[in-house]
Design an enzyme around this catalytic site. Sequence first.
Site, PDB file in Angstrom:
ATOM      1  N   LYS A 140      -2.646   6.678   1.210  1.00  0.00           N
ATOM      2  CA  LYS A 140      -2.594   7.064   2.626  1.00  0.00           C
ATOM      3  C   LYS A 140      -1.726   8.323   2.717  1.00  0.00           C
ATOM      4  CE  LYS A 140      -2.532   4.716   7.093  1.00  0.00           C
ATOM      5  NZ  LYS A 140      -3.867   5.065   7.578  1.00  0.00           N
ATOM      6  N   ARG A 149       0.833  -1.209   0.000  1.00  0.00           N
ATOM      7  CA  ARG A 149       0.000   0.000   0.000  1.00  0.00           C
ATOM      8  C   ARG A 149       0.864   1.254   0.000  1.00  0.00           C
ATOM      9  NH1 ARG A 149      -4.659   0.237   4.424  1.00  0.00           N
ATOM     10  NH2 ARG A 149      -2.930   0.804   5.781  1.00  0.00           N
ATOM     11  N   GLU A 192     -16.424   5.919   3.978  1.00  0.00           N
ATOM     12  CA  GLU A 192     -15.542   5.642   5.110  1.00  0.00           C
ATOM     13  C   GLU A 192     -16.221   6.073   6.408  1.00  0.00           C
ATOM     14  OE1 GLU A 192     -12.252   4.451   5.055  1.00  0.00           O
ATOM     15  OE2 GLU A 192     -11.245   5.297   3.313  1.00  0.00           O
TER      16      GLU A 192
END
Length: 336
Positions: A182, A80, A218
């Site tokens: 992220k 990620r 989310e």
Amino acid sequence: MLDINWKDLSFSFMETNGMFVAHYKDGQWNQGEIVKDSYINISVASTSLHYGQQCFEGMKAYRTKDDRILLFRPTENARRMRESAQRLMMAEVPEELFIRGVKETVRANQEYVPPYGMGGTLYLRPLLIGVGHNLGVRPSSEYLFCVFCSPVGAYFKGGLAPVNFVTTDYDRAAPNGTGKAKAGGNYAGSLLPHQEAVDAGYADAIYLDPATHTKIEEVGAANFFGITKDGKFITPISPSILGSITKYSLLQVAEDIGLEAVEDDVYIDKLDDFVEAGACGTAAVISPIGSITHKGKKTVFFSETEVGPKTKELYERLTGIQFGDVEDIHGWTEEV
Ligand SMILES: Cc1ncc(COP(=O)(O)O)c(C=O)c1O
């Protein structure tokens, strides 16, 4: 011996023995090393400070009953971070360097991994930032990869308990923006919606899809899941949410306990389909959702005070694997 009250640990920064730092310059990474410091010295003109050229990861080290230290799916965090780096045009951290940085950080701070049985863990924060003297809006040619750590306590001190959420009109990410990465900027933008939700008496804000505001994206800084009456575990699919490693693990664990597990759209006006719901992420693993309030209408799931049976089973299975108490049939844990 460290003078730490392991029972009262919260989620906050603590000085430890040091952190791992590697430097990318002239097209390559150096070996990296543990430095006994919690400060870094970077140019004031670093791209991370001006243009948000930075990304990070969040993961944990777990102490088992027989005193081993486990990481949970660290190669997924490495993957990620590489994907975040690609989106932000940063130098990618190779898997070998990422895993070595994480393991060296844990080894240098072994005594900070909380004892087994209290729910505490050593939180690990890998961080990739653009550094060097830069002025224009363009990718840096220099990067730092750091891994620091801090012992943290169990998220729910008195045991798993449901929390209430409210939808927000703010968007966390644009439809084809950086929501999947992220990137720190995503979190700066979430501080105000979070505070407004807290001020209104909720645990956090639920973000809807930025294009139509009809589907759940989310739950604060966590992914959503719902469980239907007929035993389906459903979690949103969207190009603008962060692919939660906990959520992908829960999709598998849900199948392991006999649920049908799918990624699909979750419409905000169809919440009555769910008999249980939760938010999932590394920090809490699962936060059971007691209720969601949307445009003044409150939908209660299993209960506002009790945790549903499937949510409890998923939580116990997954945390059991992480702490080495449940057989790791998928090969998810890695010993340090
Ligand atoms: C925005 C967001 N969504 C979801 C998650 C959950 O991801 P993971 O399970 O990999 O921790 C996180 C991080 O914890 C996050 O910051």
